[in-house]
Write a protein that holds these residues in place. Sequence first.
Motif, PDB file in Angstrom:
ATOM      1  N   GLN A 288      -7.466  18.071   8.795  1.00  0.00           N
ATOM      2  CA  GLN A 288      -6.510  18.218   9.903  1.00  0.00           C
ATOM      3  C   GLN A 288      -5.544  17.032   9.967  1.00  0.00           C
ATOM      4  OE1 GLN A 288      -8.396  17.767  13.818  1.00  0.00           O
ATOM      5  NE2 GLN A 288     -10.226  17.012  12.778  1.00  0.00           N
ATOM      6  N   PHE A 289      -5.869  15.940   9.224  1.00  0.00           N
ATOM      7  CA  PHE A 289      -5.016  14.753   9.251  1.00  0.00           C
ATOM      8  C   PHE A 289      -4.118  14.632   8.025  1.00  0.00           C
ATOM      9  CE2 PHE A 289      -9.095  13.720  11.347  1.00  0.00           C
ATOM     10  CZ  PHE A 289      -8.630  13.560  12.648  1.00  0.00           C
ATOM     11  N   SER A 290      -4.317  15.469   7.024  1.00  0.00           N
ATOM     12  CA  SER A 290      -3.576  15.316   5.766  1.00  0.00           C
ATOM     13  C   SER A 290      -2.063  15.419   5.967  1.00  0.00           C
ATOM     14  CB  SER A 290      -4.036  16.373   4.755  1.00  0.00           C
ATOM     15  OG  SER A 290      -5.403  16.221   4.440  1.00  0.00           O
ATOM     16  N   ARG A 291      -1.647  16.208   6.950  1.00  0.00           N
ATOM     17  CA  ARG A 291      -0.212  16.377   7.199  1.00  0.00           C
ATOM     18  C   ARG A 291       0.436  15.071   7.662  1.00  0.00           C
ATOM     19  NH1 ARG A 291       0.392  16.668  12.758  1.00  0.00           N
ATOM     20  NH2 ARG A 291      -1.573  16.958  13.911  1.00  0.00           N
ATOM     21  N   LEU A 292      -0.372  14.093   8.093  1.00  0.00           N
ATOM     22  CA  LEU A 292       0.146  12.810   8.559  1.00  0.00           C
ATOM     23  C   LEU A 292       0.337  11.811   7.419  1.00  0.00           C
ATOM     24  CD1 LEU A 292      -2.163  12.372  11.687  1.00  0.00           C
ATOM     25  CD2 LEU A 292       0.178  13.278  11.637  1.00  0.00           C
ATOM     26  N   SER A 293      -0.133  12.159   6.243  1.00  0.00           N
ATOM     27  CA  SER A 293      -0.045  11.233   5.106  1.00  0.00           C
ATOM     28  C   SER A 293       1.404  10.983   4.713  1.00  0.00           C
ATOM     29  CB  SER A 293      -0.813  11.809   3.907  1.00  0.00           C
ATOM     30  OG  SER A 293      -0.690  10.967   2.787  1.00  0.00           O
ATOM     31  N   ARG A 294       1.695   9.742   4.380  1.00  0.00           N
ATOM     32  CA  ARG A 294       3.030   9.356   3.923  1.00  0.00           C
ATOM     33  C   ARG A 294       2.884   8.606   2.609  1.00  0.00           C
ATOM     34  NH1 ARG A 294       3.565  12.472   7.288  1.00  0.00           N
ATOM     35  NH2 ARG A 294       4.795  12.399   9.234  1.00  0.00           N
ATOM     36  N   PRO A 295       2.676   9.325   1.499  1.00  0.00           N
ATOM     37  CA  PRO A 295       2.455   8.650   0.214  1.00  0.00           C
ATOM     38  C   PRO A 295       3.658   7.795  -0.184  1.00  0.00           C
ATOM     39  CG  PRO A 295       1.914  11.004   0.085  1.00  0.00           C
ATOM     40  CD  PRO A 295       2.632  10.798   1.375  1.00  0.00           C
ATOM     41  N   ALA A 296       3.354   6.621  -0.707  1.00  0.00           N
ATOM     42  CA  ALA A 296       4.391   5.764  -1.277  1.00  0.00           C
ATOM     43  C   ALA A 296       4.397   5.989  -2.784  1.00  0.00           C
ATOM     44  CB  ALA A 296       4.102   4.304  -0.959  1.00  0.00           C
ATOM     45  N   ARG A 297       5.556   6.233  -3.343  1.00  0.00           N
ATOM     46  CA  ARG A 297       5.661   6.515  -4.779  1.00  0.00           C
ATOM     47  C   ARG A 297       6.489   5.431  -5.450  1.00  0.00           C
ATOM     48  NH1 ARG A 297       4.072  11.951  -5.546  1.00  0.00           N
ATOM     49  NH2 ARG A 297       3.724  12.979  -3.532  1.00  0.00           N
ATOM     50  N   VAL A 298       5.958   4.925  -6.543  1.00  0.00           N
ATOM     51  CA  VAL A 298       6.650   3.860  -7.265  1.00  0.00           C
ATOM     52  C   VAL A 298       6.441   4.068  -8.765  1.00  0.00           C
ATOM     53  CG1 VAL A 298       4.642   2.317  -7.085  1.00  0.00           C
ATOM     54  CG2 VAL A 298       6.907   1.362  -7.512  1.00  0.00           C
ATOM     55  N   THR A 299       7.482   3.829  -9.533  1.00  0.00           N
ATOM     56  CA  THR A 299       7.414   3.925 -10.992  1.00  0.00           C
ATOM     57  C   THR A 299       7.575   2.536 -11.589  1.00  0.00           C
ATOM     58  OG1 THR A 299       8.264   6.193 -11.070  1.00  0.00           O
ATOM     59  CG2 THR A 299       8.508   4.863 -13.060  1.00  0.00           C
ATOM     60  N   LEU A 300       6.632   2.155 -12.444  1.00  0.00           N
ATOM     61  CA  LEU A 300       6.727   0.886 -13.157  1.00  0.00           C
ATOM     62  C   LEU A 300       7.409   1.107 -14.489  1.00  0.00           C
ATOM     63  CD1 LEU A 300       3.318  -0.954 -12.632  1.00  0.00           C
ATOM     64  CD2 LEU A 300       5.359  -0.929 -11.186  1.00  0.00           C
ATOM     65  N   GLU A 301       8.439   0.317 -14.755  1.00  0.00           N
ATOM     66  CA  GLU A 301       9.107   0.304 -16.054  1.00  0.00           C
ATOM     67  C   GLU A 301       8.563  -0.877 -16.858  1.00  0.00           C
ATOM     68  OE1 GLU A 301      10.977   2.748 -16.862  1.00  0.00           O
ATOM     69  OE2 GLU A 301      11.554   3.645 -14.934  1.00  0.00           O
ATOM     70  N   GLU A 302       8.981  -0.977 -18.105  1.00  0.00           N
ATOM     71  CA  GLU A 302       8.467  -2.030 -18.976  1.00  0.00           C
ATOM     72  C   GLU A 302       8.756  -3.413 -18.389  1.00  0.00           C
ATOM     73  OE1 GLU A 302      10.131  -1.214 -22.815  1.00  0.00           O
ATOM     74  OE2 GLU A 302       8.825   0.521 -23.132  1.00  0.00           O
ATOM     75  N   GLY A 303       7.706  -4.230 -18.286  1.00  0.00           N
ATOM     76  CA  GLY A 303       7.829  -5.574 -17.758  1.00  0.00           C
ATOM     77  C   GLY A 303       7.571  -5.695 -16.271  1.00  0.00           C
ATOM     78  N   ASP A 304       7.406  -4.575 -15.564  1.00  0.00           N
ATOM     79  CA  ASP A 304       7.183  -4.618 -14.114  1.00  0.00           C
ATOM     80  C   ASP A 304       5.726  -4.931 -13.784  1.00  0.00           C
ATOM     81  OD1 ASP A 304       9.830  -3.983 -13.761  1.00  0.00           O
ATOM     82  OD2 ASP A 304       9.464  -1.878 -13.220  1.00  0.00           O
ATOM     83  N   MET A 305       5.526  -5.519 -12.615  1.00  0.00           N
ATOM     84  CA  MET A 305       4.195  -5.915 -12.138  1.00  0.00           C
ATOM     85  C   MET A 305       3.977  -5.347 -10.739  1.00  0.00           C
ATOM     86  SD  MET A 305       2.887  -9.851 -11.456  1.00  0.00           S
ATOM     87  CE  MET A 305       2.946 -10.278 -13.199  1.00  0.00           C
ATOM     88  N   LEU A 306       2.837  -4.700 -10.528  1.00  0.00           N
ATOM     89  CA  LEU A 306       2.487  -4.108  -9.237  1.00  0.00           C
ATOM     90  C   LEU A 306       1.270  -4.807  -8.659  1.00  0.00           C
ATOM     91  CD1 LEU A 306       2.572  -1.809  -7.036  1.00  0.00           C
ATOM     92  CD2 LEU A 306       1.082  -0.493  -8.577  1.00  0.00           C
ATOM     93  N   TYR A 307       1.378  -5.280  -7.413  1.00  0.00           N
ATOM     94  CA  TYR A 307       0.196  -5.717  -6.673  1.00  0.00           C
ATOM     95  C   TYR A 307      -0.332  -4.523  -5.898  1.00  0.00           C
ATOM     96  CZ  TYR A 307      -2.596  -7.443  -2.784  1.00  0.00           C
ATOM     97  OH  TYR A 307      -3.610  -7.611  -1.856  1.00  0.00           O
ATOM     98  N   LEU A 308      -1.573  -4.132  -6.199  1.00  0.00           N
ATOM     99  CA  LEU A 308      -2.204  -2.981  -5.563  1.00  0.00           C
ATOM    100  C   LEU A 308      -3.379  -3.493  -4.720  1.00  0.00           C
ATOM    101  CD1 LEU A 308      -2.303   0.065  -5.259  1.00  0.00           C
ATOM    102  CD2 LEU A 308      -3.663   0.188  -7.356  1.00  0.00           C
ATOM    103  N   PRO A 309      -3.227  -3.532  -3.407  1.00  0.00           N
ATOM    104  CA  PRO A 309      -4.267  -4.134  -2.554  1.00  0.00           C
ATOM    105  C   PRO A 309      -5.580  -3.356  -2.574  1.00  0.00           C
ATOM    106  CG  PRO A 309      -2.165  -3.883  -1.369  1.00  0.00           C
ATOM    107  CD  PRO A 309      -2.066  -3.087  -2.628  1.00  0.00           C
ATOM    108  N   ALA A 310      -6.638  -4.046  -2.219  1.00  0.00           N
ATOM    109  CA  ALA A 310      -7.951  -3.412  -2.128  1.00  0.00           C
ATOM    110  C   ALA A 310      -7.920  -2.240  -1.169  1.00  0.00           C
ATOM    111  CB  ALA A 310      -8.990  -4.446  -1.675  1.00  0.00           C
ATOM    112  N   LEU A 311      -8.634  -1.193  -1.555  1.00  0.00           N
ATOM    113  CA  LEU A 311      -8.870   0.015  -0.751  1.00  0.00           C
ATOM    114  C   LEU A 311      -7.670   0.937  -0.642  1.00  0.00           C
ATOM    115  CD1 LEU A 311     -11.129  -1.451   2.083  1.00  0.00           C
ATOM    116  CD2 LEU A 311     -11.825  -0.305  -0.025  1.00  0.00           C
TER     117      LEU A 311
END
Length: 312
Positions: A288-311
């Motif tokens: 019943q809560f899935s409609r509230l989700s706001r996914p963040a979408r990001v594409t990494l290109e060559e040389g890019d660095m992503l910090y992905l926090p715990a959880l």
Amino acid sequence: MSHMTLPQTDLDDAILDLIVTYHDLNPLGVDELTEEPSPLDFMRYVARNRPFVVRGAANEWKARRRWNAEYLTGVMRSQPVNVAITPHGNADSVVEDSQRSLHFVKPYDTTEPFDSVLRDIQAQEADTLPSGPIKYAQTQNDNLRNEYSPLFADVPASIPFARIALQHAPEAINFWLGNSHSVTALHKDNYENIYVQVLGRKHFVLLPPVEAACVNERMLPSATYAHVRRREQGEGRGDGGDAGDGEVVIPKGDGEEEEQLEMRPDDPAQEVPFATWDPDEPEKRPTQFSRLSRPARVTLEEGDMLYLPALW
């Protein structure tokens, strides 16, 4: 000490309010930086549990200058490496069987020469609809300092801003090699991750921990893909025999074998908690809560660095 349990309707309202409030207070998307943060700035992101991307952060790494198929093959040659094999590139994922029951299915893991794995991954990338199982070198056991150690000199031993801020060297440094047919199922890790794209690109779909109620996590029976060989033995031949070790022989034709994968329940049986809702297929198995989700979408290109926090 007393313990109070909220009525379900009050609990649902509280969860809904929590998710809505979080998104009201936090911007949609992922911060993009043009240079690596200082250790202090990094700790601010850790404290807020928010991801960021540093565009071009690894452009000066030796790996960015050196790594290509020829170089990797020249360094690794035929050294044996672990490879995960799945029918559709869906390692560690939720699979629905013919009775519409859900299972958490792990890949078929085997060891093959690196140069062979690389050739197969390249060939599958060139094939829009690959006919065979998908290969993905994806172990998470500090493999860049173990089975891929000849390549370790091409990357920094740590990410300085993270090492200083967290006062800890990396617990694991992993090398992954795949193609566009490989897809990782929605999952979370209990530790801080820094992901660097050396070659190619990778698409991430990220959900904050507050959206745990959106992903419909369930206890699923676990299974593993088994390697199956189906052999054609000519018309009119009798029954096929069990080749043992998960391999099945089925009579069919002119003696050629076709490699296939088959999902088999783990023995002894066990269950694994895993998300069953996919933000890319939001109409399947929502809560019943899935409609509230706001996914963040990001594409990494060559040389890019992503910090992905715990959880996340």
